[in-house]
Design a protein around this motif. Structure first.
Motif, PDB file in Angstrom:
ATOM      1  N   ARG A 156       0.247 -13.327 -36.219  1.00 56.13           N
ATOM      2  CA  ARG A 156      -0.098 -14.256 -37.310  1.00 56.13           C
ATOM      3  C   ARG A 156      -1.369 -15.039 -36.999  1.00 56.13           C
ATOM      4  N   ARG A 214       3.653 -15.183 -31.814  1.00 54.78           N
ATOM      5  CA  ARG A 214       2.576 -15.900 -32.486  1.00 54.78           C
ATOM      6  C   ARG A 214       1.288 -15.103 -32.647  1.00 54.78           C
ATOM      7  N   GLN A 254      -2.222 -23.783 -37.420  1.00 49.35           N
ATOM      8  CA  GLN A 254      -1.790 -22.741 -36.492  1.00 49.35           C
ATOM      9  C   GLN A 254      -1.396 -23.340 -35.143  1.00 49.35           C
ATOM     10  N   SER A 257       0.030 -18.268 -46.364  1.00 51.93           N
ATOM     11  CA  SER A 257      -0.594 -19.085 -45.321  1.00 51.93           C
ATOM     12  C   SER A 257       0.266 -20.284 -44.951  1.00 51.93           C
TER      13      SER A 257
END
Length: 201
Positions: A148, A145, A116, A193
């Motif tokens: 997510r 961002r 991430q 993912s």
């Protein structure tokens, strides 16, 4: 911990869930075994006898797990607390912003912490390239961002809670649900993912 005395196959990688505990790891360079053991405990707690604490914590796992831990020198064992926090919706103001763990600390249950942070860096680079090093670019980055990254924070936290159920009923229910989950569901979750989202203006 890391041990040279690896009782597991040379290509082993995995994780086992017990009652309130998890053991996992993988074989690394030269056939050594990297392992981790997750168990509930007091924050910043220190065990006066690391070896005895590990013996207790691995009692329900297979013999090869106990052997791997026993064969690991205490000097090669490291204890860390795992912490996260509920997601936040403000990562910055003006011409400052955050990324990675500073913006969205998460437990390692999905293996997504560094991933991430990399996605943050890519999105931030794209938006600064397009809009310049401006407050507008930073707010666009945050709006893009946050959904997510914050969803991953929540999912990782939830997986950790379920993995550490410790009552006999809870562990039976958890193990049954995991066993009955179709592989297609897991594959779909993994694809979601690992798919890199594209920034939009």
């Amino acid at each position: 911990g890391v041990t040279d005395a690896n009782p597991l196959p040379g290509d082993w990688i995995g994780e086992m869930w017990g009652a309130g505990r998890r053991f996992g790891g993988c074989v690394i360079d030269g056939g050594r075994l990297y392992w981790f053991l997750c168990a509930k405990g007091p924050a910043d707690g220190k065990d006066s006898d690391t070896r005895a604490a590990l013996t207790r914590a691995t009692a329900e796992f297979p013999d090869y797990v106990r052997q791997a831990v026993k064969d690991t020198p205490v000097s090669a064992i490291r204890r860390d607390d795992i912490r996260d926090r509920p997601p936040v919706t403000q990562w910055g103001r003006g011409r400052t912003t955050l990324l990675g763990d500073a913006a969205h600390p998460m437990t390692p249950n999905l293996g997504q912490g560094a991933c991430q942070a990399i996605e943050d860096a890519l999105a931030l680079t794209d938006l600064i390239t397009e809009y310049g090093p401006t407050s507008d670019a930073l707010r666009r980055y945050e709006r893009f961002r946050q959904p997510r990254a914050n969803a991953v924070v929540k999912a990782a936290h939830q997986i950790g809670r379920i993995a550490h159920w410790s009552t006999p009923t809870g562990t039976r229910v958890r193990n049954t649900l995991v066993r009955l989950t179709p592989a297609s569901v897991l594959v779909r979750q993994l694809r979601a993912s690992w798919r890199l989202p594209q920034t939009t203006s």
